[in-house]
Design an enzyme around this catalytic site. Structure first.
Site, PDB file in Angstrom:
ATOM      1  CG  ASP A   9      42.827  42.259  33.679  1.00 47.12           C
ATOM      2  OD1 ASP A   9      43.308  41.228  34.165  1.00 47.12           O
ATOM      3  OD2 ASP A   9      41.682  42.665  33.934  1.00 47.12           O
ATOM      4  CB  THR A  15      45.616  42.604  36.991  1.00 53.85           C
ATOM      5  OG1 THR A  15      45.503  42.782  35.587  1.00 53.85           O
ATOM      6  CG2 THR A  15      47.085  42.650  37.373  1.00 53.85           C
ATOM      7  CG  ASP A 168      41.039  39.535  28.312  1.00 58.80           C
ATOM      8  OD1 ASP A 168      41.363  40.682  27.928  1.00 58.80           O
ATOM      9  OD2 ASP A 168      40.544  39.312  29.426  1.00 58.80           O
TER      10      ASP A 168
HETATM   11  P1  B16 Z   1      42.746  50.851  36.156  1.00 56.81           P
HETATM   12  P2  B16 Z   1      43.009  45.860  30.179  1.00 56.81           P
HETATM   13  C1  B16 Z   1      41.548  46.895  32.199  1.00 56.81           C
HETATM   14  O1  B16 Z   1      42.775  46.399  31.704  1.00 56.81           O
HETATM   15  C2  B16 Z   1      40.924  45.876  33.155  1.00 56.81           C
HETATM   16  O2  B16 Z   1      40.547  44.708  32.434  1.00 56.81           O
HETATM   17  C3  B16 Z   1      39.694  46.462  33.799  1.00 56.81           C
HETATM   18  O3  B16 Z   1      39.091  45.542  34.684  1.00 56.81           O
HETATM   19  C4  B16 Z   1      40.081  47.750  34.540  1.00 56.81           C
HETATM   20  O4  B16 Z   1      38.943  48.352  35.142  1.00 56.81           O
HETATM   21  C5  B16 Z   1      40.723  48.709  33.530  1.00 56.81           C
HETATM   22  O5  B16 Z   1      41.849  48.084  32.936  1.00 56.81           O
HETATM   23  C6  B16 Z   1      41.159  50.021  34.188  1.00 56.81           C
HETATM   24  O6  B16 Z   1      42.172  49.756  35.101  1.00 56.81           O
HETATM   25  O7  B16 Z   1      41.704  51.050  37.216  1.00 56.81           O
HETATM   26  O8  B16 Z   1      44.005  50.176  36.638  1.00 56.81           O
HETATM   27  O9  B16 Z   1      43.031  52.111  35.376  1.00 56.81           O
HETATM   28  O10 B16 Z   1      42.253  44.570  30.062  1.00 56.81           O
HETATM   29  O11 B16 Z   1      42.535  46.944  29.212  1.00 56.81           O
HETATM   30  O12 B16 Z   1      44.498  45.670  30.135  1.00 56.81           O
HETATM   31 MG    MG Z   2      41.855  42.534  29.010  1.00 54.26          MG
END
Ligand code: B16
Ligand code: MG
Length: 210
Positions: A9, A15, A168
């Protein structure tokens, strides 16, 4: 460098906007208005820690069973949002850069906190390009702990010093440094100042000695 490890993300896809919409709906249910500024602080943070933060901002406490059911419902909403995404969601320059790495024989891995990471890679059509995937279902310690990136290097069978991470979020940059890897921040210089290099996106990124 032989291995390239990508956060999901904010690096490969945006996302965050879907996470935001889902969390905003959940927060509204207990009368809290979640703003884009709040959402910035949730980037790269796992689901449960995100919900703890939101409840803290709203000065609210919940019994464990309600906490878990809110986290579950947030994920159901998020899954609805991403159900129909396609390769148009890939951030600028990503598809070309991944192909360049492939053509040079480099190894590619994912290092994401998201438990839905594999689904997002599949929907956007880039899953076959990955040699290894480490997601939120496979780690016990969240970024800035280096576990996610160390596991990715291990699966690629490469030493950390041969891996370059793209991130990021400041916590992700910290995690990559703690893993002993080179880290390229994707985003704003002042936010990602701990990275070895910062790029705005992949559109003009050229692979030299990274
Ligand atoms: P999930 P990354 C993260 O992705 C997101 O940036 C964050 O906003 C989200 O809460 C987290 O993944 C968990 O995601 O609910 O789909 O398990 O930036 O580490 O790729
Ligand atoms: Mg990220």
């Amino acid at each position: 460098m032989e291995g390239y490890i990508f956060d999901l993300d904010g690096v490969l896809v945006d996302t965050a906007k879907y996470h935001y919409l889902a969390w905003k709906t959940i927060a509204q249910e207990f009368g809290f208005e979640l703003t884009p500024a709040h959402n910035e602080q949730l980037k790269g943070i796992g689901r449960e820690v995100s919900l703890h933060k939101i409840l803290q901002w709203a000065a609210k406490t919940l019994p464990e069973n309600e906490f878990q059911s809110l986290a579950l419902r947030k994920n159901e909403l998020y899954l609805q949002y991403i159900a129909h995404i396609d390769n148009s969601e890939l951030l600028v320059g990503v598809a070309d850069f991944l192909q360049t790495l492939k053509s040079k024989g480099k190894k590619i891995a994912l290092g994401s906190a998201s438990k839905n990471a594999r689904l997002v890679l599949e929907r956007t059509g880039i899953l076959p390009l990955f040699d290894a995937i480490v997601d939120g279902t496979m780690v016990t310690q969240a970024k800035p702990n280096p576990e996610v990136f160390l596991k990715a290097a291990e699966l690629l069978q490469l030493p950390p010093a041969q891996c370059c991470v793209f991130e990021d979020a400041p916590a992700g940059v910290q995690a990559a440094k703690a893993a002993g890897m080179r880290v390229i921040g994707v985003g704003e210089e002042q936010v990602l100042c701990a990275a070895d290099e910062v790029i705005p996106n992949f559109s003009s990124f050229v692979l030299h000695n990274s």
